[in-house]
Motif scaffolding. Structure first.
Motif, PDB file in Angstrom:
ATOM      1  N   UNK A  56      22.749  33.518 -99.184  1.00  0.00           N
ATOM      2  CA  UNK A  56      22.294  34.884 -99.290  1.00  0.00           C
ATOM      3  C   UNK A  56      23.433  35.621-100.082  1.00  0.00           C
ATOM      4  N   UNK A  57      22.887  36.725-100.675  1.00  0.00           N
ATOM      5  CA  UNK A  57      23.754  37.646-101.131  1.00  0.00           C
ATOM      6  C   UNK A  57      23.433  38.994-100.566  1.00  0.00           C
ATOM      7  N   UNK A  58      24.585  39.450 -99.800  1.00  0.00           N
ATOM      8  CA  UNK A  58      24.544  40.767 -99.121  1.00  0.00           C
ATOM      9  C   UNK A  58      25.194  41.897 -99.905  1.00  0.00           C
ATOM     10  N   UNK A  59      24.335  42.805 -99.992  1.00  0.00           N
ATOM     11  CA  UNK A  59      24.726  44.012-100.666  1.00  0.00           C
ATOM     12  C   UNK A  59      24.899  45.148 -99.549  1.00  0.00           C
ATOM     13  N   UNK A  60      25.992  45.881 -99.605  1.00  0.00           N
ATOM     14  CA  UNK A  60      26.150  46.987 -98.772  1.00  0.00           C
ATOM     15  C   UNK A  60      26.356  48.275 -99.788  1.00  0.00           C
ATOM     16  N   UNK A  61      25.548  49.249-100.061  1.00  0.00           N
ATOM     17  CA  UNK A  61      25.740  50.199-100.925  1.00  0.00           C
ATOM     18  C   UNK A  61      26.490  50.002-102.103  1.00  0.00           C
ATOM     19  N   UNK A 107      26.860  39.969-109.971  1.00  0.00           N
ATOM     20  CA  UNK A 107      26.923  38.717-108.865  1.00  0.00           C
ATOM     21  C   UNK A 107      25.540  37.823-108.903  1.00  0.00           C
ATOM     22  N   UNK A 108      24.517  38.514-109.079  1.00  0.00           N
ATOM     23  CA  UNK A 108      23.326  37.642-109.204  1.00  0.00           C
ATOM     24  C   UNK A 108      23.267  36.888-110.293  1.00  0.00           C
ATOM     25  N   UNK A 109      23.805  37.249-111.373  1.00  0.00           N
ATOM     26  CA  UNK A 109      23.714  36.406-112.707  1.00  0.00           C
ATOM     27  C   UNK A 109      24.541  35.163-112.495  1.00  0.00           C
ATOM     28  N   UNK A 110      25.577  35.094-111.488  1.00  0.00           N
ATOM     29  CA  UNK A 110      26.093  33.869-111.355  1.00  0.00           C
ATOM     30  C   UNK A 110      25.210  32.658-110.922  1.00  0.00           C
ATOM     31  N   UNK A 111      24.085  32.909-110.499  1.00  0.00           N
ATOM     32  CA  UNK A 111      23.066  32.091-109.892  1.00  0.00           C
ATOM     33  C   UNK A 111      22.013  31.662-110.805  1.00  0.00           C
ATOM     34  N   UNK A 112      21.912  32.213-111.946  1.00  0.00           N
ATOM     35  CA  UNK A 112      20.905  32.110-112.865  1.00  0.00           C
ATOM     36  C   UNK A 112      21.499  31.807-114.220  1.00  0.00           C
ATOM     37  N   UNK A 113      20.368  30.866-115.064  1.00  0.00           N
ATOM     38  CA  UNK A 113      20.697  30.913-116.370  1.00  0.00           C
ATOM     39  C   UNK A 113      20.311  32.033-117.402  1.00  0.00           C
ATOM     40  N   UNK A 114      20.926  32.357-118.584  1.00  0.00           N
ATOM     41  CA  UNK A 114      20.489  33.159-119.367  1.00  0.00           C
ATOM     42  C   UNK A 114      21.265  34.663-119.333  1.00  0.00           C
ATOM     43  N   UNK A 115      20.688  35.745-119.398  1.00  0.00           N
ATOM     44  CA  UNK A 115      21.268  37.135-119.645  1.00  0.00           C
ATOM     45  C   UNK A 115      20.726  37.845-118.742  1.00  0.00           C
TER      46      UNK A 115
END
Length: 338
Positions: free
Chosen positions: A263-268, A277-285
């Motif tokens: 999980x990626x938890x965002x608080x404000x 942060x999400x980009x770390x978990x996917x290829x590309x730009x």
């Protein structure tokens, strides 16, 4: 910065253009895909759209063409390292364990004065004992009972002998839950060593530092530079350090270990920081328009399906998600017509 040939550049290679690093990375991603030898017609059309969309895109691609031409002119061993780098890099569709590191090496070589035109910085990742791909997580129970979890795009060497247990964090992020053993445990990083005392903690390699977050027990930080005393970090604290300094302690981020549960938890959280942060978990730009960078969001998001997270954003914030391709995504302000 001039784009002309320069006698000061290594081997007479062209001087890199003065463009944003993100555009340099995009250009290298396209180079990798072209040299995969299997580029479909729709991908070629997507490249042409990218190429024509911005003058900096054209300048970046022209520089790559100039470098390739110069290497062909030089011939022999001069061209081999770049050729190896591009040929060994898997196509965009691959969830390669080494792909991101190879792209980073090529960006450094092509645009940042990376020196020897090689992928030597990626070798420790290729040869690591334990690795994860971009978007992958894995947990291993070691011979001493230590539980080691690797986050996305991470690499670790396991070096146990009769005297000590050593984990060398080559890249990425790990969670360590120490096992009971008479031998001391050491986590080695490029910036220094960590010596835990019966504990649970995470370690993440950043661009110019390492971040330690202690959930249980105590961990001592030993910077690599000479003359620095160890800094003890108890449970509930996190600290950054490099080879020469240890930053002041900060309260532990409550969500420091959320990634171990997928999980990626965002608080404000700022949208720009969330996407980084999400980009770390996917290829590309993955990027956003500056006009929406400071929008805030909160919630819990599944790391295993980043496309699902992105398509949900317009229901949370006044934004549009534009998929140029599956791998090239940009978040824009919501249009008035929408």
């Amino acid at each position: 910065m001039s784009e002309s040939w320069s006698a000061d550049t290594e081997e007479g290679l062209p001087t890199p253009p003065d463009i944003p690093k993100e555009i340099a990375r995009q250009a290298v991603e396209w180079l990798v895909e072209w040299q995969s030898g299997d580029m479909a017609a729709d991908r070629q059309e997507a490249f042409r759209h990218w190429h024509d969309a911005d003058p900096d895109h054209r300048r970046a691609w022209r520089h790559i063409e100039q470098v390739n031409q110069r290497l062909r002119d030089l011939g022999g061993p001069h061209r081999a390292p770049l050729a190896r780098a591009t040929l060994l890099t898997p196509p965009l569709s691959s969830r390669s364990r080494t792909r991101r590191h190879l792209v980073q090496s090529l960006v450094a070589a092509l645009f940042l004065g990376g020196g020897a035109w090689s992928t030597r910085d990626a070798w420790p990742v290729w040869r690591a004992d334990l690795r994860t791909a971009v978007g992958e997580r894995a947990t291993h129970r070691l011979e001493d009972g230590t539980e080691l979890t690797l986050n996305t795009d991470s690499a670790v060497d396991v070096l146990f002998d009769d005297q000590q247990r050593r984990l060398r964090l080559v890249a990425g992020e790990i969670m360590v839950n120490t096992g009971q053993d008479r031998r001391p445990l050491v986590v080695e990083t490029g910036q220094g060593e960590l010596r835990p005392l019966g504990t649970r903690f995470t370690v993440r390699v950043l661009d110019d530092a390492v971040r330690l977050s202690v959930l249980e027990g105590v961990v001592a930080i030993h910077p690599r530079g000479q003359g620095h005393e160890a800094a003890r970090v108890p449970a509930g604290q996190q600290r950054r350090f490099n080879a020469f300094d240890v930053a002041p302690a900060a309260p532990l981020d409550d969500n420091a270990a959320a990634w171990t549960h997928g999980m990626l938890v965002a608080s404000n959280l700022r949208l720009a920081d969330f996407l980084t942060e999400l980009d770390r978990y996917r290829n590309g730009s993955l990027s956003c328009d500056p006009a929406v960078a400071d929008l805030r969001l909160s919630g819990t998001y599944p790391l295993a399906d980043s496309d699902r997270v992105l398509t949900a954003l317009p229901g949370i914030l006044p934004v549009e998600v534009r998929f140029l391709t599956r791998y090239w995504v940009r978040i824009l302000p919501k249009s008035s017509s929408g």
